[in-house]
Write a protein that holds these residues in place. Structure first.
Motif, short mmCIF file in Angstrom:
data_model
loop_
_atom_site.label_atom_id
_atom_site.label_comp_id
_atom_site.label_asym_id
_atom_site.label_seq_id
_atom_site.Cartn_x
_atom_site.Cartn_y
_atom_site.Cartn_z
N LEU A 1 0.83 -1.20 0.00
CA LEU A 1 0.00 0.00 0.00
C LEU A 1 0.86 1.26 0.00
N VAL A 2 1.94 1.22 0.78
CA VAL A 2 2.86 2.36 0.81
C VAL A 2 3.47 2.58 -0.58
N LEU A 3 3.97 1.51 -1.17
CA LEU A 3 4.60 1.63 -2.49
C LEU A 3 3.60 2.10 -3.54
N GLY A 4 2.37 1.59 -3.45
CA GLY A 4 1.36 1.95 -4.43
C GLY A 4 0.92 3.40 -4.35
N ARG A 5 1.16 4.06 -3.21
CA ARG A 5 0.82 5.48 -3.07
C ARG A 5 1.90 6.40 -3.63
N LEU A 6 3.04 5.84 -4.03
CA LEU A 6 4.13 6.65 -4.56
C LEU A 6 3.91 6.94 -6.04
N ALA A 7 4.67 7.87 -6.56
CA ALA A 7 4.58 8.22 -7.98
C ALA A 7 5.37 7.19 -8.78
N LEU A 8 4.76 6.05 -9.02
CA LEU A 8 5.49 4.91 -9.57
C LEU A 8 5.93 5.09 -11.02
N THR A 9 5.37 6.06 -11.72
CA THR A 9 5.76 6.27 -13.12
C THR A 9 6.99 7.16 -13.25
N THR A 10 7.48 7.72 -12.16
CA THR A 10 8.65 8.59 -12.23
C THR A 10 9.92 7.78 -12.06
N ALA A 11 10.95 8.14 -12.82
CA ALA A 11 12.22 7.41 -12.76
C ALA A 11 12.85 7.51 -11.38
N ARG A 12 12.68 8.65 -10.73
CA ARG A 12 13.29 8.81 -9.40
C ARG A 12 12.75 7.80 -8.41
N VAL A 13 11.44 7.60 -8.39
CA VAL A 13 10.83 6.63 -7.48
C VAL A 13 11.23 5.22 -7.87
N GLN A 14 11.28 4.94 -9.15
CA GLN A 14 11.66 3.60 -9.60
C GLN A 14 13.08 3.25 -9.18
N VAL A 15 14.01 4.18 -9.35
CA VAL A 15 15.39 3.95 -8.94
C VAL A 15 15.47 3.85 -7.42
N LEU A 16 14.67 4.66 -6.72
CA LEU A 16 14.66 4.62 -5.26
C LEU A 16 14.20 3.26 -4.76
N LEU A 17 13.15 2.72 -5.38
CA LEU A 17 12.67 1.40 -4.98
C LEU A 17 13.75 0.34 -5.21
N LEU A 18 14.42 0.41 -6.34
CA LEU A 18 15.45 -0.58 -6.66
C LEU A 18 16.61 -0.49 -5.69
N THR A 19 17.15 0.69 -5.48
CA THR A 19 18.34 0.83 -4.64
C THR A 19 18.03 0.63 -3.16
N CYS A 20 16.97 1.27 -2.68
CA CYS A 20 16.64 1.12 -1.26
C CYS A 20 16.17 -0.30 -0.95
N GLY A 21 15.46 -0.91 -1.90
CA GLY A 21 15.04 -2.29 -1.68
C GLY A 21 16.22 -3.22 -1.53
N ILE A 22 17.22 -3.04 -2.40
CA ILE A 22 18.43 -3.87 -2.30
C ILE A 22 19.14 -3.62 -0.99
N ALA A 23 19.22 -2.35 -0.59
CA ALA A 23 19.93 -2.01 0.65
C ALA A 23 19.24 -2.62 1.87
N VAL A 24 17.92 -2.47 1.96
CA VAL A 24 17.19 -3.01 3.10
C VAL A 24 17.27 -4.53 3.12
N ALA A 25 17.08 -5.16 1.95
CA ALA A 25 17.14 -6.62 1.88
C ALA A 25 18.52 -7.12 2.27
N GLY A 26 19.55 -6.47 1.76
CA GLY A 26 20.92 -6.90 2.07
C GLY A 26 21.26 -6.73 3.53
N LEU A 27 20.90 -5.59 4.10
CA LEU A 27 21.20 -5.34 5.51
C LEU A 27 20.49 -6.33 6.42
N ALA A 28 19.20 -6.58 6.13
CA ALA A 28 18.44 -7.54 6.95
C ALA A 28 19.05 -8.93 6.88
#
Length: 411
Positions: free
Chosen positions: A213-240
């Motif tokens: 729900l949080v992700l779906g409320r973001l501006a998913l069509t913008t490149a900035r959000v897309q890159v943010l999801l990719l990089t932050c997702g990798i960082a959170v997954a890796g750290l955990a």
């Protein structure tokens, strides 16, 4: 497991490519479908006596199902109002549509649950998650972020405290099989299994839908959000995952859990890498420190949720690229991803025909997987080209439309 309500934009005239958001979301859902099929059909552990994790076990186990759940949350956000909560009447109509969709999914899941199949079917749990998320659909983004973080951190702790009470009951409040119609005769055991002791404990898995729900409320069509999801997702997954490995291997967690002598026939070391489903996870607080797939711990939720966010970001970026070059190369995944309820159900039904029986002569587990995967892709692409919903998607959409119906006011 059904495509979001905005999916009909695929019917744009002139063959125009669909929105990159929808292409990317459907492609991610298609990837999740193929990943789950891989864990169902190919070994996740190597041969005895080592039982070393296989590539499929290390890559897809736990992550594919979590991706499905996160995508469900994204789809709900897109279908019930992305930016702002709706008015009271509209919100209740949206909730009615989601509830009716959940009923269809639950009925399909209960029917599949009656099959003799060695697959942990997610559909009934998935439907329960749809119902549990209804109160959160009208929340704003900031409130959703707090709820998602709180649920990720606290639900595993509460589940750890409740689970022993359910397992110590006589008889234990766990099914040990896929939910089916017969289980309504023991509603307490059914509910306990769905929320705490089953394959996909809904109490912790609500976290995935909240993340979605949080992700779906973001501006998913913008490149900035897309890159943010990719990089932050990798960082959170890796750290955990790093913290979980340190807890088990460097700080004494695995040694403490090994002393409990809990086993499912595989070495604990391998299970912590592949899948801890079947272990009661009681008797030691160290269970809360693992990031193992299907552990339902905060670290597991953060890791698999981070992987899901990264996958979504990646496919959204690819969807944007596809639209720019005007070549819909993602159709191989977005096609089947738009009709996962139908394809998943067909996959389970086919697998049931080979359960507890040898494979046909000349077939291997890998061959069986690729045969089903290619078939799913071909069927999905055909339906996408014809701009048609899958059969079960049509039923779910019709039910959702009925649930959304608001009688006209009498003047």
């Amino acid at each position: 497991m059904t495509s979001q309500e905005t999916a009909p934009t695929r019917k744009a005239p002139g063959g125009r490519l669909i929105s990159p958001r929808l292409t990317g979301i459907d492609a991610a859902r298609g990837a999740a479908l193929l990943g789950m099929m891989a864990t169902h059909l190919m070994p996740t552990f190597g041969p005895s006596p080592q039982w070393d994790p296989t590539f499929v076990g290390l890559v897809f186990s736990g992550r594919s199902a979590a991706l499905f759940a996160v995508l469900a949350g994204i789809g709900l956000a897109l279908s019930t109002g992305k930016q702002q909560p709706r008015s009271g009447t509209e919100l209740w109509a949206a909730r009615g549509g989601v509830a009716m969709r959940a009923v269809v999914i639950a009925v399909v899941g209960l029917m599949l649950g009656g099959l003799d199949v060695n697959v942990a079917i997610i559909l009934v749990h998935y439907a329960v998650l749809f119902l549990c998320i209804l109160p959160f659909l009208g929340l704003r983004l900031k409130a959703l972020c707090f709820w998602a973080l709180g649920w990720v951190l606290l639900s595993p702790l509460l589940a750890y405290l409740v689970r022993p009470l359910l397992l110590d009951a006589n008889p234990p409040l766990t099914l040990g099989h896929n939910p089916n119609w017969d289980d309504f005769g023991t509603p307490g055991r059914l509910l306990a299994d769905l929320f705490f002791t089953g394959y996909y404990p809904a109490f912790q898995w609500i976290s995935y839908l909240l993340i979605g729900l949080v992700l779906g409320r973001l501006a998913l069509t913008t490149a900035r959000v897309q890159v943010l999801l990719l990089t932050c997702g990798i960082a959170v997954a890796g750290l955990a995952k790093i913290v979980g490995i340190l807890a088990m291997e460097a700080w004494g967690g695995r040694a403490a859990l090994s002393a409990l002598q809990v086993t499912r026939g595989y070495p604990l070391e391998s299970m912590l890498q592949v899948n801890v489903t079947g272990l009661e996870q009681t008797g030691s607080w160290w269970w809360l420190a693992t990031a193992a797939p299907h552990a339902g711990t905060s670290l597991d939720l953060l890791h698999s949720g981070g992987v899901a966010a990264a996958v979504v970001g990646l496919f959204l970026l690819l969807g944007t690229l596809a639209e720019r070059i005007k070549v819909n190369f993602l159709i191989l995944l977005s096609g089947p991803g738009a009709m996962t309820l139908s394809l998943y159900s067909a996959h389970v039904w086919v697998v049931s025909g080979f359960t507890n029986q040898p494979l046909p002569s000349g077939w291997t587990d890998e061959g069986m997987y690729w045969a089903q995967a290619v078939t799913a892709v071909v069927i999905g692409v055909c339906f996408a080209v014809l701009r048609r919903r899958g059969p079960l998607e049509w039923v779910a959409h019709t039910a959702s439309s009925l649930g959304r119906h608001r009688p006209a006011a009498v003047g």
